[in-house]
Design an enzyme around this catalytic site. Sequence first.
Site, mmCIF file in Angstrom:
data_model
loop_
_atom_site.group_PDB
_atom_site.id
_atom_site.type_symbol
_atom_site.label_atom_id
_atom_site.label_comp_id
_atom_site.label_asym_id
_atom_site.label_seq_id
_atom_site.Cartn_x
_atom_site.Cartn_y
_atom_site.Cartn_z
ATOM 1 N N LYS A 1 38.674 13.602 95.056
ATOM 2 C CA LYS A 1 37.612 13.106 94.166
ATOM 3 C C LYS A 1 37.639 11.577 94.174
ATOM 4 O O LYS A 1 38.663 10.970 93.861
ATOM 5 C CB LYS A 1 37.854 13.645 92.756
ATOM 6 C CG LYS A 1 36.911 13.052 91.715
ATOM 7 C CD LYS A 1 37.097 13.679 90.350
ATOM 8 C CE LYS A 1 36.296 12.916 89.313
ATOM 9 N NZ LYS A 1 36.536 13.387 87.945
ATOM 10 N N VAL B 1 39.329 26.464 82.310
ATOM 11 C CA VAL B 1 38.538 25.378 82.886
ATOM 12 C C VAL B 1 39.441 24.137 82.931
ATOM 13 O O VAL B 1 40.600 24.209 82.570
ATOM 14 C CB VAL B 1 37.244 25.094 82.067
ATOM 15 C CG1 VAL B 1 36.177 26.115 82.362
ATOM 16 C CG2 VAL B 1 37.548 25.022 80.585
ATOM 17 N N ALA C 1 38.698 18.888 87.056
ATOM 18 C CA ALA C 1 38.455 17.553 87.623
ATOM 19 C C ALA C 1 39.409 16.566 86.972
ATOM 20 O O ALA C 1 39.675 16.647 85.768
ATOM 21 C CB ALA C 1 37.010 17.130 87.371
ATOM 22 N N SER D 1 51.033 34.191 76.274
ATOM 23 C CA SER D 1 50.535 35.551 76.128
ATOM 24 C C SER D 1 49.476 35.826 77.183
ATOM 25 O O SER D 1 48.405 35.218 77.170
ATOM 26 C CB SER D 1 49.947 35.714 74.726
ATOM 27 O OG SER D 1 49.073 36.804 74.709
ATOM 28 N N ALA E 1 48.468 22.503 79.848
ATOM 29 C CA ALA E 1 49.322 21.636 79.027
ATOM 30 C C ALA E 1 50.753 22.164 79.014
ATOM 31 O O ALA E 1 51.712 21.402 79.210
ATOM 32 C CB ALA E 1 48.767 21.536 77.613
ATOM 33 N N LEU F 1 44.733 20.937 74.326
ATOM 34 C CA LEU F 1 43.655 21.249 73.395
ATOM 35 C C LEU F 1 44.160 21.373 71.962
ATOM 36 O O LEU F 1 43.398 21.175 71.015
ATOM 37 C CB LEU F 1 42.957 22.540 73.835
ATOM 38 C CG LEU F 1 42.359 22.485 75.258
ATOM 39 C CD1 LEU F 1 41.843 23.856 75.683
ATOM 40 C CD2 LEU F 1 41.238 21.446 75.339
HETATM 41 C C1 LIG Z 1 34.264 23.261 78.854
HETATM 42 C C2 LIG Z 1 35.521 22.513 79.216
HETATM 43 C C3 LIG Z 1 35.608 21.823 80.424
HETATM 44 C C4 LIG Z 1 36.760 21.099 80.742
HETATM 45 N N1 LIG Z 1 36.815 20.375 81.897
HETATM 46 C C5 LIG Z 1 37.866 19.556 82.114
HETATM 47 C C6 LIG Z 1 37.946 18.740 83.265
HETATM 48 O O1 LIG Z 1 37.094 18.771 84.146
HETATM 49 N N2 LIG Z 1 39.000 17.915 83.393
HETATM 50 C C7 LIG Z 1 39.995 17.870 82.463
HETATM 51 O O2 LIG Z 1 40.910 17.049 82.609
HETATM 52 N N3 LIG Z 1 39.983 18.679 81.410
HETATM 53 C C8 LIG Z 1 38.955 19.516 81.202
HETATM 54 N N4 LIG Z 1 38.952 20.336 80.120
HETATM 55 C C9 LIG Z 1 40.126 20.396 79.270
HETATM 56 C C10 LIG Z 1 41.189 21.287 79.917
HETATM 57 O O3 LIG Z 1 40.655 22.560 80.180
HETATM 58 C C11 LIG Z 1 42.393 21.415 79.030
HETATM 59 O O4 LIG Z 1 42.818 20.157 78.599
HETATM 60 C C12 LIG Z 1 43.527 22.068 79.769
HETATM 61 O O5 LIG Z 1 43.130 23.248 80.385
HETATM 62 C C13 LIG Z 1 44.675 22.340 78.853
HETATM 63 O O6 LIG Z 1 44.452 23.456 78.051
HETATM 64 P P1 LIG Z 1 45.666 23.935 77.171
HETATM 65 O O7 LIG Z 1 46.811 24.230 78.053
HETATM 66 O O8 LIG Z 1 45.853 22.969 76.067
HETATM 67 O O9 LIG Z 1 45.101 25.282 76.496
HETATM 68 P P2 LIG Z 1 44.881 26.757 77.100
HETATM 69 O O10 LIG Z 1 44.542 26.760 78.526
HETATM 70 O O11 LIG Z 1 43.929 27.422 76.162
HETATM 71 O O12 LIG Z 1 46.287 27.453 76.952
HETATM 72 C C14 LIG Z 1 46.766 27.934 75.722
HETATM 73 C C15 LIG Z 1 48.010 28.781 75.946
HETATM 74 O O13 LIG Z 1 48.521 29.172 74.696
HETATM 75 C C16 LIG Z 1 48.800 30.561 74.723
HETATM 76 N N5 LIG Z 1 48.693 31.100 73.383
HETATM 77 C C17 LIG Z 1 47.728 30.903 72.458
HETATM 78 N N6 LIG Z 1 47.967 31.635 71.361
HETATM 79 C C18 LIG Z 1 49.137 32.303 71.590
HETATM 80 C C19 LIG Z 1 49.916 33.226 70.842
HETATM 81 N N7 LIG Z 1 49.555 33.637 69.627
HETATM 82 N N8 LIG Z 1 51.041 33.706 71.401
HETATM 83 C C20 LIG Z 1 51.436 33.319 72.638
HETATM 84 N N9 LIG Z 1 50.734 32.456 73.393
HETATM 85 C C21 LIG Z 1 49.606 31.963 72.869
HETATM 86 C C22 LIG Z 1 47.762 31.113 75.686
HETATM 87 O O14 LIG Z 1 48.152 32.383 76.177
HETATM 88 C C23 LIG Z 1 47.755 30.057 76.748
HETATM 89 O O15 LIG Z 1 48.816 30.274 77.647
HETATM 90 C C24 LIG Z 1 37.839 21.100 79.827
HETATM 91 C C25 LIG Z 1 37.767 21.846 78.647
HETATM 92 C C26 LIG Z 1 36.622 22.548 78.326
HETATM 93 C C27 LIG Z 1 36.560 23.338 77.044
#
Ligand SMILES: Cc1cc2nc3c(=O)[nH]c(=O)nc-3n(C[C@H](O)[C@H](O)[C@H](O)COP(=O)(O)OP(=O)(O)OC[C@H]3O[C@@H](n4cnc5c(N)ncnc54)[C@H](O)[C@@H]3O)c2cc1C
Length: 502
Positions: A78, A47, A50, A39, A17, A333
């Site tokens: 895909k 994960v 797809a 961090s 994200a 997320l």
């Molecule tokens: C089981 C599972 C399967 C999935 N499969 C799919 C799929 O097939 N297709 C799909 O489209 N989506 C899928 N997703 C969703 C997808 O993984 C997420 O939407 C995507 O990875 C985005 O994650 P994110 O960047 O929001 O969070 P994260 O990857 O968790 O990143 C969070 C970031 O915030 C930082 N952070 C957190 N706290 C702090 C702090 N205190 N100080 C500094 N930095 C901090 C972390 O270091 C990290 O860089 C899946 C999710 C899950 C749980």
Amino acid sequence: MGDSRITKVVIVGGGTAGWMAAAALSRTMDHLSIRLVESDAIGTVGVGEATIPAIRLFNALIGIDENEFIRETGGTFKLGIRFHDWGRIGDTYMHAFGQIGRSLGMLPFQQYWLRGRNEGVAGRLGDYSLNETAAHANRFARLPRIPDTGLDGIAYAFHFDAALYATWLRKIAEAAGVERTEGKIAGVRRNGQSGRVEAVVLDNGTAIEGELFIDCSGFRALLIEGALETEFEDWTHWLPCDRAIAVPSENAGPARPYTQAIAHKAGWQWRIPLQHRTGNGHVFCSDFISEDEATATLLANVEGRPLADPRTLRFRTGMRAQAWNANVVALGLASGFLEPLESTSIHLIQNGIARLLAHFPGRDFDAANIDAYNRRVRFDYERIRDFVILHYHANQRTDAPFWIRCREMGIPETLAQKIELFKGQGQIVRESDELFIEIGWFQVLTGQNIMPGGYHPMADQLTGDELAGFFADIETIVARTASHLPGHEEFIAQHCAAGVPA
Ligand SMILES: Cc1cc2nc3c(=O)[nH]c(=O)nc-3n(C[C@H](O)[C@H](O)[C@H](O)COP(=O)(O)OP(=O)(O)OC[C@H]3O[C@@H](n4cnc5c(N)ncnc54)[C@H](O)[C@@H]3O)c2cc1C
């Protein structure tokens, strides 16, 4: 006007994200100064591999070369998702991307198919889908249309390595001027009067100030929840799975150009083929199966040798009551979670970014603008939620309490109406810009064994012979076209094999 423009954006989090937002904003708004804080010690969810075809719009927005993107992320193509054992054990069906067959007059193809099926002249729905036929034959090419036929060609998305994707996006964003700070955020400073976030404070005391904050901190939701205490709407009563076990494995055969979703006794398993490995995971409901049993089920159904220890992810399905609150916009997320059955989370990030660009605020953070953004994001989430629930609810399995509970649970009114309408004459109404197209709903509804009682009377305009000819022509064209496509792996080797220089 210059005075009211926001110039300082802080992105909290460097997962998919965070780096998608950084790449998109830096490529589209030169005047912004963007800082991303992440961090390494906390890491990312790791994960999310797809996708759905709309990601190609995002790639176009940030202006990347598709072959290079696939090479850099170990990606594959895909064509859809193949579901095993969902309606009943032994059932399989595909939700293939793109159109199927073609419409005739005012009626979509599926209405003729319903009539043809009744009269025994229509084959399997998938026989009229180039995507599904190519997927089964492990074939792929970029083919927007089937020449000289009026039929759509291949609609595609990607599988890719989540870590490599974030690295790739980071390269793009940093080249476009995004500054990265490595460090752990330990606090948030807010304005005493407006309540807006003014700065995030690292554990070494450094304050990073901004005007607009994008919360991409994953399930931690540091700003939207931690600082602003924005309510989370829990949808667990409709989507009860709450955990996943994930494990990568060696490839055990040619990479299939589709995702597999295999139902188990209290959830389902994904198989996502990449060039260098296969991603596997078991999504399950912890009320019905222990983590140990879920892990054993996964390992028993992994095709190649596991490459790491299985790891557990815990989650709660639902969304923020307001994805945008004050001067914080949550993406990924942090904004909500719909389990990965239809690979929609990365799409929701992309949508959130597109909507943020459309509603980009001034320094006054106009409430009407924020409300409009939140309404649209809610619509996106709720329609996708309904589509995912359909897979669970419309099952006929009698072997496991989990599936019986899913069948007997209440469902959102919006979904109930959709199913009721469909049961009559097979009609599907796609409202506004909801994500999944009619034929996508049709494949899942019929794949889960919901069959309408009738079909639209206009389908009777064709004579029986015309109807049979209509199906035979399309089936022939689809089969012939698919048989001339290169193999999926052959296509990758030729155009975008990982490690092959551009
Ligand atoms: C089981 C599972 C399967 C999935 N499969 C799919 C799929 O097939 N297709 C799909 O489209 N989506 C899928 N997703 C969703 C997808 O993984 C997420 O939407 C995507 O990875 C985005 O994650 P994110 O960047 O929001 O969070 P994260 O990857 O968790 O990143 C969070 C970031 O915030 C930082 N952070 C957190 N706290 C702090 C702090 N205190 N100080 C500094 N930095 C901090 C972390 O270091 C990290 O860089 C899946 C999710 C899950 C749980």
